[in-house]
Design a protein around this motif. Sequence first.
Motif, mmCIF file in Angstrom:
data_model
loop_
_atom_site.group_PDB
_atom_site.id
_atom_site.type_symbol
_atom_site.label_atom_id
_atom_site.label_comp_id
_atom_site.label_asym_id
_atom_site.label_seq_id
_atom_site.Cartn_x
_atom_site.Cartn_y
_atom_site.Cartn_z
ATOM 1 N N ASN A 217 41.026 34.453 40.260
ATOM 2 C CA ASN A 217 41.929 35.136 40.255
ATOM 3 C C ASN A 217 42.748 34.947 41.540
ATOM 4 O O ASN A 217 42.101 34.538 42.568
ATOM 5 C CB ASN A 217 41.466 36.642 40.549
ATOM 6 C CG ASN A 217 42.248 37.897 40.035
ATOM 7 O OD1 ASN A 217 43.343 37.644 39.700
ATOM 8 N ND2 ASN A 217 41.950 39.088 40.109
ATOM 9 N N ARG A 218 44.025 35.164 41.684
ATOM 10 C CA ARG A 218 44.646 35.337 42.696
ATOM 11 C C ARG A 218 44.419 36.005 43.781
ATOM 12 O O ARG A 218 44.119 37.199 43.619
ATOM 13 C CB ARG A 218 46.318 35.511 42.373
ATOM 14 C CG ARG A 218 46.829 34.494 41.358
ATOM 15 C CD ARG A 218 48.557 34.405 41.420
ATOM 16 N NE ARG A 218 48.980 33.724 40.241
ATOM 17 C CZ ARG A 218 49.105 32.537 40.260
ATOM 18 N NH1 ARG A 218 48.539 31.761 40.992
ATOM 19 N NH2 ARG A 218 49.648 32.043 39.097
ATOM 20 N N PRO A 219 44.391 35.564 45.032
ATOM 21 C CA PRO A 219 44.006 36.194 46.381
ATOM 22 C C PRO A 219 44.444 37.861 46.200
ATOM 23 O O PRO A 219 43.828 38.941 46.694
ATOM 24 C CB PRO A 219 44.338 35.553 47.399
ATOM 25 C CG PRO A 219 44.125 34.156 47.023
ATOM 26 C CD PRO A 219 44.678 34.448 45.570
ATOM 27 N N LYS A 223 42.396 41.177 46.023
ATOM 28 C CA LYS A 223 42.241 42.005 47.158
ATOM 29 C C LYS A 223 42.458 43.504 46.742
ATOM 30 O O LYS A 223 41.591 44.509 47.068
ATOM 31 C CB LYS A 223 43.291 41.783 48.197
ATOM 32 C CG LYS A 223 43.031 42.796 49.355
ATOM 33 C CD LYS A 223 44.046 41.905 50.601
ATOM 34 C CE LYS A 223 43.974 42.879 51.621
ATOM 35 N NZ LYS A 223 44.948 42.316 52.888
ATOM 36 N N ARG A 224 43.552 43.725 45.781
ATOM 37 C CA ARG A 224 43.613 45.055 45.343
ATOM 38 C C ARG A 224 42.527 45.549 44.627
ATOM 39 O O ARG A 224 42.271 46.944 44.928
ATOM 40 C CB ARG A 224 45.089 45.020 44.462
ATOM 41 C CG ARG A 224 45.562 46.387 44.166
ATOM 42 C CD ARG A 224 46.968 46.256 43.438
ATOM 43 N NE ARG A 224 47.027 45.298 42.321
ATOM 44 C CZ ARG A 224 47.673 44.544 42.080
ATOM 45 N NH1 ARG A 224 48.596 43.943 42.844
ATOM 46 N NH2 ARG A 224 47.720 43.683 41.014
ATOM 47 N N ALA A 233 32.528 41.161 38.798
ATOM 48 C CA ALA A 233 32.978 40.843 37.565
ATOM 49 C C ALA A 233 34.587 41.436 37.461
ATOM 50 O O ALA A 233 35.107 40.980 36.484
ATOM 51 C CB ALA A 233 32.224 41.634 36.557
ATOM 52 N N GLN A 234 35.012 42.276 37.852
ATOM 53 C CA GLN A 234 36.493 43.038 37.663
ATOM 54 C C GLN A 234 37.310 42.399 38.552
ATOM 55 O O GLN A 234 38.632 42.250 38.202
ATOM 56 C CB GLN A 234 36.600 44.290 37.959
ATOM 57 C CG GLN A 234 35.754 45.081 36.931
ATOM 58 C CD GLN A 234 35.957 44.801 35.476
ATOM 59 O OE1 GLN A 234 37.296 44.833 35.153
ATOM 60 N NE2 GLN A 234 35.271 44.500 34.413
ATOM 61 N N TRP A 235 37.130 41.487 39.665
ATOM 62 C CA TRP A 235 37.831 41.041 40.566
ATOM 63 C C TRP A 235 37.947 39.461 40.578
ATOM 64 O O TRP A 235 38.773 38.866 40.905
ATOM 65 C CB TRP A 235 37.927 41.348 41.969
ATOM 66 C CG TRP A 235 36.722 41.381 42.669
ATOM 67 C CD1 TRP A 235 35.739 42.279 43.012
ATOM 68 C CD2 TRP A 235 36.158 40.260 43.524
ATOM 69 N NE1 TRP A 235 34.877 41.806 43.771
ATOM 70 C CE2 TRP A 235 35.166 40.478 43.991
ATOM 71 C CE3 TRP A 235 36.642 38.799 43.484
ATOM 72 C CZ2 TRP A 235 34.256 39.723 44.765
ATOM 73 C CZ3 TRP A 235 35.825 37.934 44.308
ATOM 74 C CH2 TRP A 235 34.548 38.371 44.922
ATOM 75 N N ARG A 236 36.906 38.816 39.902
ATOM 76 C CA ARG A 236 36.890 37.443 39.829
ATOM 77 C C ARG A 236 37.738 36.600 38.916
ATOM 78 O O ARG A 236 38.277 35.644 39.383
ATOM 79 C CB ARG A 236 35.393 37.026 39.262
ATOM 80 C CG ARG A 236 34.765 35.696 39.216
ATOM 81 C CD ARG A 236 33.696 35.304 38.566
ATOM 82 N NE ARG A 236 33.384 34.065 38.191
ATOM 83 C CZ ARG A 236 32.388 33.507 37.550
ATOM 84 N NH1 ARG A 236 31.467 34.296 37.222
ATOM 85 N NH2 ARG A 236 32.386 32.125 37.335
ATOM 86 N N PHE A 237 37.980 37.098 37.957
ATOM 87 C CA PHE A 237 39.177 36.682 36.936
ATOM 88 C C PHE A 237 40.330 37.418 36.933
ATOM 89 O O PHE A 237 40.400 38.519 37.219
ATOM 90 C CB PHE A 237 38.484 36.583 35.840
ATOM 91 C CG PHE A 237 37.227 35.841 35.544
ATOM 92 C CD1 PHE A 237 37.127 34.265 35.837
ATOM 93 C CD2 PHE A 237 35.904 36.436 35.289
ATOM 94 C CE1 PHE A 237 35.746 33.908 35.895
ATOM 95 C CE2 PHE A 237 34.843 35.751 34.981
ATOM 96 C CZ PHE A 237 34.462 34.468 35.345
ATOM 97 N N GLY A 244 40.880 45.256 27.788
ATOM 98 C CA GLY A 244 41.074 46.735 27.907
ATOM 99 C C GLY A 244 41.679 47.026 29.313
ATOM 100 O O GLY A 244 41.912 48.259 29.561
ATOM 101 N N LYS A 245 41.705 46.075 30.105
ATOM 102 C CA LYS A 245 41.864 46.386 31.475
ATOM 103 C C LYS A 245 43.443 45.844 31.741
ATOM 104 O O LYS A 245 43.972 45.126 30.830
ATOM 105 C CB LYS A 245 41.122 45.681 32.591
ATOM 106 C CG LYS A 245 39.568 45.849 32.474
ATOM 107 C CD LYS A 245 39.280 47.183 33.148
ATOM 108 C CE LYS A 245 37.633 47.558 33.127
ATOM 109 N NZ LYS A 245 37.689 48.759 33.723
#
Length: 273
Positions: A217-219, A223-224, A233-237, A244-245
């Motif tokens: 994922n982009r930094p 970060k957000r 698991a939600q910010w890695r990719f 659904g996200k």
Amino acid sequence: MPEGPEIRRVADRLGKVLVGVPLTQVWFAFPELEAMAGRLRQTHVTAVDCWGKALLVIFADGHVLYSHNQLYGVWRLHRSDQPPRTNRILRARLSTSRHTASLYSASDISLWTTETLERQPFLARLGPDLLTHDVSTGDIVARLGERRFASRGLGSLLLDQGFYAGIGNYLRSEILFYAGLRPMKRPKDLSDTQREKLANSILTTILQAYREAGVTNRPVWRKRVQQAGERRAQWRFAVFDRDGKPCHACGATIQRESVASRRFYYCPVCQQG
């Protein structure tokens, strides 16, 4: 299953403790390999490399230890006087006076030489490794144009280790998201600009996954999500495993479908190319 970046990181960790250091123990669970243990103990490791999901330990006498973790194999580094507690089955062990690299649960292990390695059945089917063989964006663009690859849907082509070794399922979704492409597109359907963008996405995504331990994922986006208290698991990719996200880029809902019998994630807005 680990993909190319994870295997490259394992190779790097093993190399830091084994390369150039005298061996105090070489042990194999398989009799045909154990017969060579004494000879290998008299030499030393010159490099630890990888090709796709295979790990290669190269000895100064020209022998190469090939191993493939498959589903359950794992290399573990530990102090030589402190073996890990585990129920896994020990398959191979390389020790120095201070550190030990232990291979557990893998069944695909064999010894080759630098001259015969190209005949190893698994390696013989692989394309270049994106993290090992100094692949450039221009190399990828040229390979996309080859007849054997140009008419393949990108969703299946990227998983074909004969195209490039090291791309697995999470990387496939991330690569095509950053390239703005759907999986049914074929290389021959793309403009020169799209092929260049795809090649750049392949290379930069796998390099980021290697440098950042599987994070693609982009930094600014992650970060957000991190500040919102979400788990890794939600910010890695960017898109993988996020059906659904909301898309980090446009806010549209991430979709999931099956492509080449594997789960695939995409943004229906960002990937209209």
